[in-house]
Design an enzyme around this catalytic site. Structure first.
Site, PDB file in Angstrom:
ATOM      1  N   PRO A   1      -6.233   1.956   4.303  1.00 29.84           N
ATOM      2  CA  PRO A   1      -5.870   0.691   4.946  1.00 29.84           C
ATOM      3  C   PRO A   1      -4.442   0.295   4.572  1.00 29.84           C
ATOM      4  O   PRO A   1      -4.177  -0.118   3.447  1.00 29.84           O
ATOM      5  CB  PRO A   1      -6.893  -0.304   4.386  1.00 29.84           C
TER       6      PRO A   1
ATOM      7  N   ASP B   1      -1.451   1.320   0.076  1.00 27.48           N
ATOM      8  CA  ASP B   1      -2.888   1.469   0.301  1.00 27.48           C
ATOM      9  C   ASP B   1      -3.578   0.247  -0.308  1.00 27.48           C
ATOM     10  O   ASP B   1      -3.595   0.090  -1.535  1.00 27.48           O
ATOM     11  CB  ASP B   1      -3.374   2.762  -0.349  1.00 27.48           C
ATOM     12  N   HIS B   2      -4.152  -0.589   0.554  1.00 26.83           N
ATOM     13  CA  HIS B   2      -4.721  -1.848   0.073  1.00 26.83           C
ATOM     14  C   HIS B   2      -6.007  -1.652  -0.722  1.00 26.83           C
ATOM     15  O   HIS B   2      -6.511  -2.591  -1.337  1.00 26.83           O
ATOM     16  CB  HIS B   2      -4.974  -2.791   1.253  1.00 26.83           C
ATOM     17  N   ARG B   3      -6.546  -0.441  -0.737  1.00 23.38           N
ATOM     18  CA  ARG B   3      -7.680  -0.157  -1.615  1.00 23.38           C
ATOM     19  C   ARG B   3      -7.222  -0.093  -3.067  1.00 23.38           C
ATOM     20  O   ARG B   3      -7.988  -0.415  -3.989  1.00 23.38           O
ATOM     21  CB  ARG B   3      -8.332   1.181  -1.249  1.00 23.38           C
TER      22      ARG B   3
ATOM     23  N   VAL C   1      -3.853  -1.135  -4.136  1.00 21.51           N
ATOM     24  CA  VAL C   1      -2.812  -2.108  -4.477  1.00 21.51           C
ATOM     25  C   VAL C   1      -3.136  -3.455  -3.845  1.00 21.51           C
ATOM     26  O   VAL C   1      -3.292  -3.550  -2.621  1.00 21.51           O
ATOM     27  CB  VAL C   1      -1.429  -1.617  -3.988  1.00 21.51           C
TER      28      VAL C   1
END
Length: 466
Positions: free
Chosen positions: A260, A436-438, A440
């Protein structure tokens, strides 16, 4: 005295489970005597062009694949006549010789039945390869089409005019051109893929003197109109998807639909950094080193990572773990003749500014020359892409697979800017950070980008960060 025997060399896996490689060129011919580790071919994997060394000392008896052919790992590509009775690298279970620019050849061995690997794709090649049982064919003349090799059972390539009993292969525009010129397509030799008749085939047929002068003039005029419009004579150009382009496409699709992405932008006054760059270039300490804005941005990124290490990590889906790297292999996106590649500088975190400058220069020169090895393209932990060299201010870069972040640096432009409560002409740059929002959170990504911006806006801020 040892008896001579025939040894086959099968295409090895040139790194990280690659299933196929393309034979670009042979450096030897049938009958040549070669030494152990002598370069015999140049092959292209999905990652790099690699020189393939000979695993035997002996005489080449057969070249099994043509240049331009994509070959599956484990397929025989060359045979040698060698002295002795011991099994060489071609025997099962033994490792082949290491190629130049690649530490090992892994996965060597025959392709098991039912492995599901794609069939070999045969394509037009520049020079034919002679087999052990037949003399090398003569090179084609200007009027003689190159015969495209085909798989057993596939329709043979057309090598001459179509017979009257079959309809010639051509496209509607070509058929219209032939009709306008009064050309019977069954008399024309097709030089396109699989014997396809092209516009050039029709025009060449007309130019050969078989038609009246009026028809030849019409053909010339038709070609001139296309040229005057700055267009190719064919309506479409098709290029096989292979090599770096194929790997890049697969990687970008996987990254875009797996991780994501979130992207943030920061526009900063980099005048102090550009002034520092000028002073460093004039310094004796950096004499002979190539310093660029990219060098300083890369150094700022490495410093900022110490404060926000989550940007230097990856998501391990198989083991359901977050892997944080305690080192930095800094990837640098490079536009090359073979397409986009992202070679990386190993252990960039431990380098001084001069060492980083040297590494960046070497990486860029190697990439532009198309000599980047698979090892240099593997193992990156975070990347930078310099879109500013193309005059672009900002973008939304896609993550390199397996990495948590990528920074895009835009062009440095002189712009009106608020400076000490007044408007002044300053040098300004926009930074774009995708992460990567998973892995960070927004706070971590924002602080990381802000730290890089603070260093570039005021290099002295490094004293407060390290």
């Amino acid at each position: 005295m040892s008896a001579a025997m025939i040894k086959e060399f099968r295409l090895p896996d040139l790194g990280e489970g690659l299933t196929e490689s393309e034979i670009l060129s042979w450096k030897v011919a049938v009958g040549d005597t070669v030494a152990l580790n002598q370069v015999i071919a140049e092959v292209e994997t999905a990652k790099a062009v690699v020189e393939l060394p000979s695993p035997f000392a002996g005489v080449v008896t057969a070249l099994h694949e043509q240049p331009g052919t994509v070959v599956e790992v484990g397929k025989p590509i060359v045979s040698f006549e060698v002295e002795g009775d011991d099994d060489g690298p071609a025997a099962a279970g033994q490792a082949p010789v290491t190629p130049k620019r690649e530490p090992n050849l892994v996965g060597y061995g025959a392709v098991p039945e039912g492995s599901g690997r794609p069939a070999r794709r045969a394509r037009t090649f520049a020079s034919p390869v002679a087999g052990p049982a037949a003399a090398a064919p003569a090179a084609p003349t200007a009027t003689e089409p190159v015969i495209e090799p085909v798989e057993t059972g596939a329709p043979a390539a057309r090598t001459g005019p179509a017979s009257a009993a079959e309809r010639p292969r051509s496209t509607p525009p070509v058929r219209k051109l032939a009709k306008d010129l009064g050309v019977e397509l069954t008399a024309v030799t097709g030089t396109g893929a699989g014997g396809l008749i092209t516009r050039d085939d029709v025009r060449n047929f007309v130019g050969g003197g078989d038609l009246p002068a009026a028809a030849r003039a019409l053909a010339g005029a038709e070609g001139a109109v296309g040229a005057a419009r700055g267009m190719a004579t064919e309506r479409e150009t098709r290029t096989p998807i292979k090599g770096v382009r194929k790997l890049t496409a697969a990687a970008m699709v996987s990254s875009a639909f797996t991780a994501p992405h979130a992207t943030e932008f920061l526009t900063i006054d980099v005048t102090p950094t550009m002034e520092l760059l000028s002073r460093l270039k004039a310094s004796r300490t950096f004499e002979g080193f190539k310093l660029t804005p990219l060098t300083l941005v890369a150094k700022a990124l490495l410093i900022a990572l110490r404060r926000q290490p989550s940007l230097n990590s990856r998501w391990d889906e198989a083991n359901q773990e977050i892997v944080q790297y305690n080192y930095v292999n800094l990837g640098i996106a490079a536009a090359t003749p073979r397409g986009l590649t992202v070679p990386n500088i190993k252990d960039a975190h431990s380098m001084s500014l001069t060492e980083l400058s040297t590494a960046l220069t070497s990486l860029t020169e190697t990439a532009r020359a198309g000599k980047t090895s698979p090892a240099e393209l593997s193992g990156g932990t975070i990347s930078i892409t310099n879109i500013g060299v193309f005059g672009i201010d900002a973008g939304t870069p896609i993550l390199n697979p397996g990495e948590a972040a990528i920074l895009a640096m835009g062009a440095v432009r002189k712009m009106p800017w608020e400076y000490r409560d007044e408007v002044a002409l300053r040098q300004v740059m926009t930074l774009s950070l995708s992460f990567d929002h998973r892995l960070v959170d927004g706070e971590q990504g924002s602080r990381f980008l802000a730290d890089i911006g603070a260093i570039l806006a005021d290099p002295g801020m490094v004293l407060a960060m390290v």
